[in-house]
Design an enzyme around this catalytic site. Sequence first.
Site, PDB file in Angstrom:
ATOM      1  N   ASN A 254       0.823  -1.209   0.000  1.00 65.13           N
ATOM      2  CA  ASN A 254       0.000   0.000   0.000  1.00 65.13           C
ATOM      3  C   ASN A 254       0.854   1.253   0.000  1.00 65.13           C
ATOM      4  OD1 ASN A 254      -2.544  -1.643   0.835  1.00 65.13           O
ATOM      5  ND2 ASN A 254      -1.014  -2.117   2.400  1.00 65.13           N
ATOM      6  N   THR A 255       0.208   2.385  -0.259  1.00 61.99           N
ATOM      7  CA  THR A 255       0.857   3.702  -0.213  1.00 61.99           C
ATOM      8  C   THR A 255      -0.007   4.690  -0.993  1.00 61.99           C
ATOM      9  OG1 THR A 255       3.178   3.096   0.091  1.00 61.99           O
ATOM     10  CG2 THR A 255       2.779   5.076  -1.138  1.00 61.99           C
ATOM     11  N   THR A 256      -0.130   5.901  -0.460  1.00 65.26           N
ATOM     12  CA  THR A 256      -0.765   7.005  -1.174  1.00 65.26           C
ATOM     13  C   THR A 256       0.293   8.086  -1.371  1.00 65.26           C
ATOM     14  OG1 THR A 256      -2.969   6.550  -0.277  1.00 65.26           O
ATOM     15  CG2 THR A 256      -2.542   8.796  -1.070  1.00 65.26           C
TER      16      THR A 256
END
Length: 342
Positions: A254-256
């Site tokens: 994940n990651t934004t």
Amino acid sequence: MTDRPGSPARAIPAPSFGPARTNDDFDLVPQPSPGRGTVEFDFPGVEVGTAEYAEGPTGTTVVHVPAGARMFIDERGGAIGLSYGDKQFAHAICLSGGSLYGLGACAGVADELRARVENRVGWTDLKCVSGAIIYDFATRDNAVVPDAALGRAALRTAVPGRFPVGRAGAGISASVGKIDWTRCEFAGQGAAFRQVGDVKILAATVVNAVGVVVDRDGTVVRGNHDPATGTRRLPHLDYEAAFAGEGPTTMQGNTTISVLVTNVRLDDRALEQFGRQVHGSMNRGIQPFHTSLDGDTLFTLTTDEVDLPTTPSRIGAHALNAVGLGSIAAEVMWDAILSSAR
């Protein structure tokens, strides 16, 4: 409200993490990455370009400020993938898929910028490129990654005034709501622009989060989709069930990664606080956010063109206005988050 049916599901295929084909197994040709549409913005001196490898699919998004801009980088979460030439100044921000292997796209952007000054390498000719990546392998069955050629291609497509959104560029294989792989949905990249008087704010984000995307009325609009009921819900309800012994576990990958550009002249301290305020506000639109399994990064840039109006107060001449700027920009960023999930 968060448990009602919403837009049609965009379920990801079942992840495959075995031996996979790479860039070397394809005759890769960078392609434009238009997504499902564009967000228009009026910000002279800022250009945006996207490119993709359809074989992934995976891609790269470049925000180019030819004159350069002062910058603050806010890094949060436990899985950050980041590259920078100068941590306080940038000519371009490169966002890519491909996890750590996608950082090669940043080198391609730098190569293209060097070529544009006839490969002069005097100190004042150097071009500063910063970049961040998302893990997008879970939604595809290969190990194709953005490379230097794709970074160059993305920069070459950069134009003013138009930001591709949806499954485009770095967000083409982004996904959200990773409470369980069967509940995960495709998201993408989003953008929003607002002008108040002479003040300009451009916000963009590639949402690839553990969390779900939440609208202002509390509705979960993307992620944690229950295929059995056709509904979406906030993840904390599933975590409560998990603590009781019945519930899914959180998936990794994940990651934004986000970019915020303003034309307001802010000193270094004010720019830092502005970036932190907006990055912190994103937890309203992404829940949960900044987790140990996310590598959330926000690049905040200013082109230093206009001053905030002065309003004396007990806490300093500009303090209230800087807070107000952050409050407005936080709403613009929430619009960008929602744009990524439509």
